[in-house]
Design a protein around this motif. Structure first.
Motif, PDB file in Angstrom:
ATOM      1  N   UNK A 161     -30.924  13.890 -28.979  1.00 25.72           N
ATOM      2  CA  UNK A 161     -31.287  15.147 -29.619  1.00 25.72           C
ATOM      3  C   UNK A 161     -30.430  16.326 -29.142  1.00 25.72           C
ATOM      4  N   UNK A 162     -29.375  16.033 -28.373  1.00 26.08           N
ATOM      5  CA  UNK A 162     -28.462  17.113 -27.975  1.00 26.08           C
ATOM      6  C   UNK A 162     -28.030  17.872 -29.231  1.00 26.08           C
ATOM      7  N   UNK A 163     -27.912  19.186 -29.103  1.00 27.31           N
ATOM      8  CA  UNK A 163     -27.479  20.039 -30.218  1.00 27.31           C
ATOM      9  C   UNK A 163     -25.997  20.369 -30.033  1.00 27.31           C
ATOM     10  N   UNK A 187     -19.053  21.071 -29.635  1.00 24.05           N
ATOM     11  CA  UNK A 187     -19.498  21.891 -28.509  1.00 24.05           C
ATOM     12  C   UNK A 187     -21.013  21.794 -28.332  1.00 24.05           C
ATOM     13  N   UNK A 188     -21.433  21.432 -27.141  1.00 25.87           N
ATOM     14  CA  UNK A 188     -22.856  21.329 -26.815  1.00 25.87           C
ATOM     15  C   UNK A 188     -23.448  22.722 -26.634  1.00 25.87           C
ATOM     16  N   UNK A 189     -24.568  23.006 -27.326  1.00 23.16           N
ATOM     17  CA  UNK A 189     -25.193  24.312 -27.162  1.00 23.16           C
ATOM     18  C   UNK A 189     -26.675  24.231 -26.808  1.00 23.16           C
ATOM     19  N   UNK A 190     -27.253  23.041 -26.785  1.00 20.51           N
ATOM     20  CA  UNK A 190     -28.648  22.889 -26.367  1.00 20.51           C
ATOM     21  C   UNK A 190     -28.919  21.436 -26.000  1.00 20.51           C
ATOM     22  N   UNK A 191     -29.832  21.260 -25.050  1.00 15.37           N
ATOM     23  CA  UNK A 191     -30.314  19.924 -24.694  1.00 15.37           C
ATOM     24  C   UNK A 191     -31.832  19.929 -24.803  1.00 15.37           C
ATOM     25  N   UNK A 192     -32.369  18.768 -25.086  1.00 13.15           N
ATOM     26  CA  UNK A 192     -33.811  18.599 -25.236  1.00 13.15           C
ATOM     27  C   UNK A 192     -34.312  17.734 -24.087  1.00 13.15           C
ATOM     28  N   UNK A 193     -35.423  18.172 -23.494  1.00  7.96           N
ATOM     29  CA  UNK A 193     -36.030  17.455 -22.380  1.00  7.96           C
ATOM     30  C   UNK A 193     -37.460  17.058 -22.714  1.00  7.96           C
ATOM     31  N   UNK A 194     -37.849  15.873 -22.274  1.00  9.24           N
ATOM     32  CA  UNK A 194     -39.255  15.486 -22.247  1.00  9.24           C
ATOM     33  C   UNK A 194     -39.753  15.784 -20.843  1.00  9.24           C
ATOM     34  N   UNK A 195     -40.793  16.592 -20.748  1.00  7.08           N
ATOM     35  CA  UNK A 195     -41.363  16.980 -19.455  1.00  7.08           C
ATOM     36  C   UNK A 195     -42.749  16.360 -19.352  1.00  7.08           C
ATOM     37  N   UNK A 196     -42.978  15.482 -18.370  1.00  5.49           N
ATOM     38  CA  UNK A 196     -44.285  14.863 -18.237  1.00  5.49           C
ATOM     39  C   UNK A 196     -45.401  15.915 -18.152  1.00  5.49           C
ATOM     40  N   UNK A 197     -46.440  15.718 -18.963  1.00  5.95           N
ATOM     41  CA  UNK A 197     -47.598  16.590 -18.930  1.00  5.95           C
ATOM     42  C   UNK A 197     -47.473  17.868 -19.734  1.00  5.95           C
ATOM     43  N   UNK A 198     -46.284  18.183 -20.245  1.00  3.73           N
ATOM     44  CA  UNK A 198     -46.097  19.434 -20.984  1.00  3.73           C
ATOM     45  C   UNK A 198     -46.734  19.366 -22.372  1.00  3.73           C
ATOM     46  N   UNK A 199     -46.711  18.203 -22.970  1.00  2.00           N
ATOM     47  CA  UNK A 199     -47.328  18.054 -24.283  1.00  2.00           C
ATOM     48  C   UNK A 199     -46.406  18.363 -25.443  1.00  2.00           C
ATOM     49  N   UNK A 200     -45.185  18.768 -25.146  1.00  2.00           N
ATOM     50  CA  UNK A 200     -44.184  19.024 -26.164  1.00  2.00           C
ATOM     51  C   UNK A 200     -42.816  18.976 -25.491  1.00  2.00           C
ATOM     52  N   UNK A 201     -41.777  18.978 -26.284  1.00  2.00           N
ATOM     53  CA  UNK A 201     -40.429  18.955 -25.700  1.00  2.00           C
ATOM     54  C   UNK A 201     -39.999  20.358 -25.276  1.00  2.00           C
ATOM     55  N   UNK A 202     -39.032  20.379 -24.377  1.00  3.35           N
ATOM     56  CA  UNK A 202     -38.460  21.617 -23.882  1.00  3.35           C
ATOM     57  C   UNK A 202     -36.987  21.656 -24.261  1.00  3.35           C
ATOM     58  N   UNK A 203     -36.595  22.688 -24.995  1.00  2.85           N
ATOM     59  CA  UNK A 203     -35.192  22.876 -25.353  1.00  2.85           C
ATOM     60  C   UNK A 203     -34.581  23.893 -24.405  1.00  2.85           C
ATOM     61  N   UNK A 204     -33.457  23.533 -23.807  1.00  2.00           N
ATOM     62  CA  UNK A 204     -32.654  24.463 -23.026  1.00  2.00           C
ATOM     63  C   UNK A 204     -31.506  24.881 -23.923  1.00  2.00           C
ATOM     64  N   UNK A 205     -31.441  26.176 -24.253  1.00  2.00           N
ATOM     65  CA  UNK A 205     -30.452  26.685 -25.202  1.00  2.00           C
ATOM     66  C   UNK A 205     -29.463  27.578 -24.460  1.00  2.00           C
TER      67      UNK A 205
END
Length: 161
Positions: free
Chosen positions: A41-43, A49-67
């Motif tokens: 799911x890298x953007x 050119x990479x401009x965002x990465x997607x993380x699965x964070x245990x217990x968060x309940x949704x994904x986290x995008x670092x932009x």
């Protein structure tokens, strides 16, 4: 359908945080929160050119995008963007041990409005907070209203990028 009724949604799709360095922030969230990068799911822009990465964070309940967004990230320095729940003071103390073992700067336990609070600046100075679900049981005179960890980030507590 009632034209004034709020249409339904299915909850939070993902959270997005601005960062100044994708790889550094991804390593930090992996170490601190046990996140796992979803490389599929890298953007990337059309030129690759990479401009965002997607993380699965245990217990968060949704994904986290670092932009990658240095300007926004700098403007938000010291902002407490996310507060995660922990059960009680014992669980919060476990986080202190974890963070200390990683060498990650953090606040001492702070007496907040209802529970105990631990503040953890990420590599860009955005503040992740851990807040106890169990109340601390202390009266309002004990709340640390003047704690520097509840105000904008003091310059000496923000890690250098």
């Amino acid at each position: 359908m009632n034209p004034t009724a709020t249409p339904p949604h299915a909850g939070i799709h993902h959270l997005k945080l601005p960062v100044t360095d994708l790889e550094r922030s991804a390593r930090w969230y992996t170490a601190v929160l046990g996140a796992r990068r979803v490389e599929a799911l890298d953007h990337r822009r059309p030129d690759g050119t990479l401009f965002a990465v997607i993380l699965n964070v245990p217990g968060l309940g949704t994904r986290l995008e670092l932009r990658l967004d240095p300007a926004t990230c700098t403007a938000l320095n010291g902002y407490d963007f996310l507060t995660l729940a922990v059960d009680d003071r014992t669980a919060l103390d476990g986080w202190t041990v974890h963070l200390d073992a990683l060498g990650v700067p953090h606040s001492p336990p702070v007496v907040a409005m209802a529970g105990w609070l631990l503040v953890v600046p990420d590599p860009d100075g955005l503040r992740l907070r851990l807040y106890t679900n169990a109340p601390h049981g202390l009266g309002p005179e004990h709340i640390e209203y003047d704690s520097p960890w509840l105000a904008p980030a003091p310059p000496d507590t923000v890690p250098a990028p």
